[in-house]
Design an enzyme around this catalytic site. Structure first.
Site, PDB file in Angstrom:
ATOM      1  N   ARG A  27      49.562  55.799  53.300  1.00 44.63           N
ATOM      2  CA  ARG A  27      48.669  54.751  53.814  1.00 44.63           C
ATOM      3  C   ARG A  27      49.099  54.288  55.193  1.00 44.63           C
ATOM      4  O   ARG A  27      48.466  53.420  55.786  1.00 44.63           O
ATOM      5  CB  ARG A  27      48.629  53.565  52.834  1.00 44.63           C
ATOM      6  CG  ARG A  27      47.873  53.924  51.578  1.00 44.63           C
ATOM      7  CD  ARG A  27      47.620  52.719  50.723  1.00 44.63           C
ATOM      8  NE  ARG A  27      46.855  53.099  49.536  1.00 44.63           N
ATOM      9  CZ  ARG A  27      46.977  52.526  48.362  1.00 44.63           C
ATOM     10  NH1 ARG A  27      47.832  51.543  48.192  1.00 44.63           N
ATOM     11  NH2 ARG A  27      46.241  52.937  47.355  1.00 44.63           N
ATOM     12  N   GLU A  39      46.486  63.625  48.691  1.00 45.22           N
ATOM     13  CA  GLU A  39      45.426  63.695  47.681  1.00 45.22           C
ATOM     14  C   GLU A  39      45.597  64.906  46.764  1.00 45.22           C
ATOM     15  O   GLU A  39      45.284  64.839  45.587  1.00 45.22           O
ATOM     16  CB  GLU A  39      44.046  63.701  48.350  1.00 45.22           C
ATOM     17  CG  GLU A  39      43.678  62.387  49.030  1.00 45.22           C
ATOM     18  CD  GLU A  39      43.623  61.187  48.073  1.00 45.22           C
ATOM     19  OE1 GLU A  39      43.558  61.390  46.844  1.00 45.22           O
ATOM     20  OE2 GLU A  39      43.680  60.045  48.555  1.00 45.22           O
ATOM     21  N   THR A  45      48.604  63.308  38.929  1.00 42.35           N
ATOM     22  CA  THR A  45      50.006  62.899  38.994  1.00 42.35           C
ATOM     23  C   THR A  45      50.106  61.448  39.446  1.00 42.35           C
ATOM     24  O   THR A  45      49.348  61.012  40.311  1.00 42.35           O
ATOM     25  CB  THR A  45      50.780  63.808  39.985  1.00 42.35           C
ATOM     26  OG1 THR A  45      50.494  65.158  39.657  1.00 42.35           O
ATOM     27  CG2 THR A  45      52.276  63.587  39.893  1.00 42.35           C
ATOM     28  N   TYR A 122      36.280  65.721  44.829  1.00 46.18           N
ATOM     29  CA  TYR A 122      37.227  64.612  44.969  1.00 46.18           C
ATOM     30  C   TYR A 122      38.008  64.704  46.291  1.00 46.18           C
ATOM     31  O   TYR A 122      38.037  63.755  47.072  1.00 46.18           O
ATOM     32  CB  TYR A 122      38.208  64.552  43.782  1.00 46.18           C
ATOM     33  CG  TYR A 122      39.256  63.501  44.039  1.00 46.18           C
ATOM     34  CD1 TYR A 122      38.985  62.161  43.784  1.00 46.18           C
ATOM     35  CD2 TYR A 122      40.479  63.834  44.624  1.00 46.18           C
ATOM     36  CE1 TYR A 122      39.911  61.172  44.104  1.00 46.18           C
ATOM     37  CE2 TYR A 122      41.408  62.855  44.956  1.00 46.18           C
ATOM     38  CZ  TYR A 122      41.117  61.529  44.678  1.00 46.18           C
ATOM     39  OH  TYR A 122      42.031  60.570  45.012  1.00 46.18           O
ATOM     40  N   ASP A 140      37.590  59.530  40.398  1.00 47.32           N
ATOM     41  CA  ASP A 140      38.704  60.087  39.622  1.00 47.32           C
ATOM     42  C   ASP A 140      38.801  59.301  38.319  1.00 47.32           C
ATOM     43  O   ASP A 140      37.893  58.522  37.992  1.00 47.32           O
ATOM     44  CB  ASP A 140      40.014  60.051  40.444  1.00 47.32           C
ATOM     45  CG  ASP A 140      40.544  58.638  40.611  1.00 47.32           C
ATOM     46  OD1 ASP A 140      39.826  57.665  40.294  1.00 47.32           O
ATOM     47  OD2 ASP A 140      41.709  58.493  41.047  1.00 47.32           O
ATOM     48  N   CYS A 194      42.689  47.028  36.458  1.00 51.32           N
ATOM     49  CA  CYS A 194      41.807  47.507  35.379  1.00 51.32           C
ATOM     50  C   CYS A 194      42.482  48.699  34.685  1.00 51.32           C
ATOM     51  O   CYS A 194      41.968  49.807  34.670  1.00 51.32           O
ATOM     52  CB  CYS A 194      40.435  47.882  35.953  1.00 51.32           C
ATOM     53  SG  CYS A 194      39.178  48.086  34.685  1.00 51.32           S
ATOM     54  N   CYS A 201      42.091  41.166  33.253  1.00 54.02           N
ATOM     55  CA  CYS A 201      40.769  40.665  33.660  1.00 54.02           C
ATOM     56  C   CYS A 201      40.843  39.289  34.311  1.00 54.02           C
ATOM     57  O   CYS A 201      40.047  38.972  35.194  1.00 54.02           O
ATOM     58  CB  CYS A 201      39.838  40.608  32.454  1.00 54.02           C
ATOM     59  SG  CYS A 201      39.579  42.222  31.711  1.00 54.02           S
ATOM     60  N   CYS A 210      31.609  42.031  36.383  1.00 53.14           N
ATOM     61  CA  CYS A 210      31.943  42.996  35.323  1.00 53.14           C
ATOM     62  C   CYS A 210      31.189  42.713  34.018  1.00 53.14           C
ATOM     63  O   CYS A 210      31.382  41.670  33.382  1.00 53.14           O
ATOM     64  CB  CYS A 210      33.443  42.967  35.079  1.00 53.14           C
ATOM     65  SG  CYS A 210      33.946  44.136  33.798  1.00 53.14           S
TER      66      CYS A 210
END
Ligand code: SF4
Length: 361
Positions: A27, A39, A45, A122, A140, A194, A201, A210
């Site tokens: 990042r 990626e 993994t 992806y 994903d 999540c 939550c 949601c």
């Protein structure tokens, strides 16, 4: 969701991501090669496993030219322990094509990029959105789980025939002006908030949107098809010793664990003694006659679609000459050379014990 609800959801998610995302080495950059490396590694993994692999990889291969020029054993050794070796073999093929046909420039055109080996929806969406800011939504496992709960999608997430449906929903929710951050935000939400068994939550930035939360159904989503029981294969393997050297063989390039080195052996036939199977397999695969000296150990190892139970024997060569049938190469190596070669995880389970044994003979 209505347009205004989608915009509010995107804003909440992106704000949360900006403040809460983990600092990860990939990042720190928007270089398409580094994003692509990360990626490929992140497919199947976990992030914490990937971090040291990523750092070693880019140190060893700082450019796509360095990676494309590496030999197969070197790249498989770098990948050792990450599994799913077709990922790295395909990535390597693709890198060679990018260097040969595109002068090392990763194409920012989806049609061209997706033609490269190992690049599916992806990878294409992740690299194009993060490195080139193009509006493609990634899907994903994390994204599917978030979508299933957010929108109460009852189609099983592990049934490939539902991939299009999840993709369609992901496309609708994509924040097209910040596609890279948005994609990473949904995946990060799936990883940190999540979560599969314990979604947090109460601290979720998109709780208001949601449906599973508002209807008290979080525990019922996502839906999954029941998995078939995983079969167990029984294997006999021999460490053949001759003149203080050990025989290793190389698996052919395609398929599971393709290109890795291993100690020879194979499946035990029905009704066959384990020792017999070891001697037979070595003869069939390598042409060598061996006798078993002792059993070194027995190990269990799990792959995605099957498990193995492996008996490992110490064998001595008594005759015959190398004629390979199945493996594509062989080496006689000294015990100190074991570390140089990439082996499957199952072999790594007994290699420490083998080294101990070899010290004492
Ligand atoms: Fe997941 Fe709960 Fe957030 Fe819904 S409210 S997206 S179930 S963490």
């Amino acid at each position: 969701m209505k347009k205004s609800e989608i915009e509010f959801y995107q804003k909440q998610l992106l704000n949360w991501y900006q403040k809460n995302h983990r600092t990860l080495p990939w990042r720190e950059t928007s270089h398409p090669y580094y994003i692509w490396v990360s990626e490929v590694m992140l497919q199947q993994t976990q992030v914490k496993t990937v971090i040291p692999y990523f750092e070693r990889f880019i140190q060893k291969f700082p450019t796509i030219f360095d990676f494309a020029a590496a030999d197969e054993d070197t790249i498989l050794k770098m990948w050792e322990g990450l599994g799913y070796y077709s990922r790295i073999r395909n990535f390597h093929k693709a890198a060679k094509i990018i260097v040969a046909d595109y002068n090392g420039e990763i194409p920012d055109d989806r049609g061209m990029f997706i033609q490269q080996p190992g690049v599916g929806d992806y990878i294409a969406s992740a690299v194009l959105s993060i490195a080139f800011h193009q509006p493609y939504a990634v899907v994903d496992g994390n994204v599917k789980r978030v979508l299933a709960r957010l929108l109460l999608l009852s189609e099983p997430v592990n049934d490939a025939k539902n991939n299009k449906l999840f993709q369609k929903q992901a496309d609708k929710l994509l924040a097209a002006e910040q596609p890279g951050s948005y994609n990473q935000a949904v995946m990060e939400l799936g990883a940190l908030v999540c979560k599969p068994a314990t979604p947090d939550c109460l601290n979720c930035p998109i709780q208001n949107a949601c449906k599973a939360f508002s209807r008290g159904k979080v525990g019922d989503f996502p839906k999954r098809l029941q998995k078939k029981p995983v079969p167990t294969k029984h294997i006999a393997v021999g460490v053949v010793i001759d003149n203080n050297k050990l025989l290793i063989t190389k698996r052919k390039s395609g398929g599971l664990l393709g290109g890795l080195w291993e100690f020879p052996g194979g499946k035990i036939n029905k009704g066959e003694m384990t020792e017999q199977a070891c001697v037979r397999e070595i003869k069939e695969e390598t042409g060598l006659n061996v006798v078993i000296e002792k059993q070194l150990t027995a190990v269990k190892h799990a792959y995605t679609h099957f498990k193995i139970e492996m008996a490992v024997f110490i064998c001595r060569k008594t005759g015959g000459g190398i004629t390979l049938d199945g493996p594509v190469d062989h080496r006689w190596i000294s015990p100190g050379e074991i570390e140089k070669y990439p082996f499957p995880g199952s072999n790594h389970q007994f290699i420490p014990r083998l080294k101990e044994y070899l010290k004492n003979i």
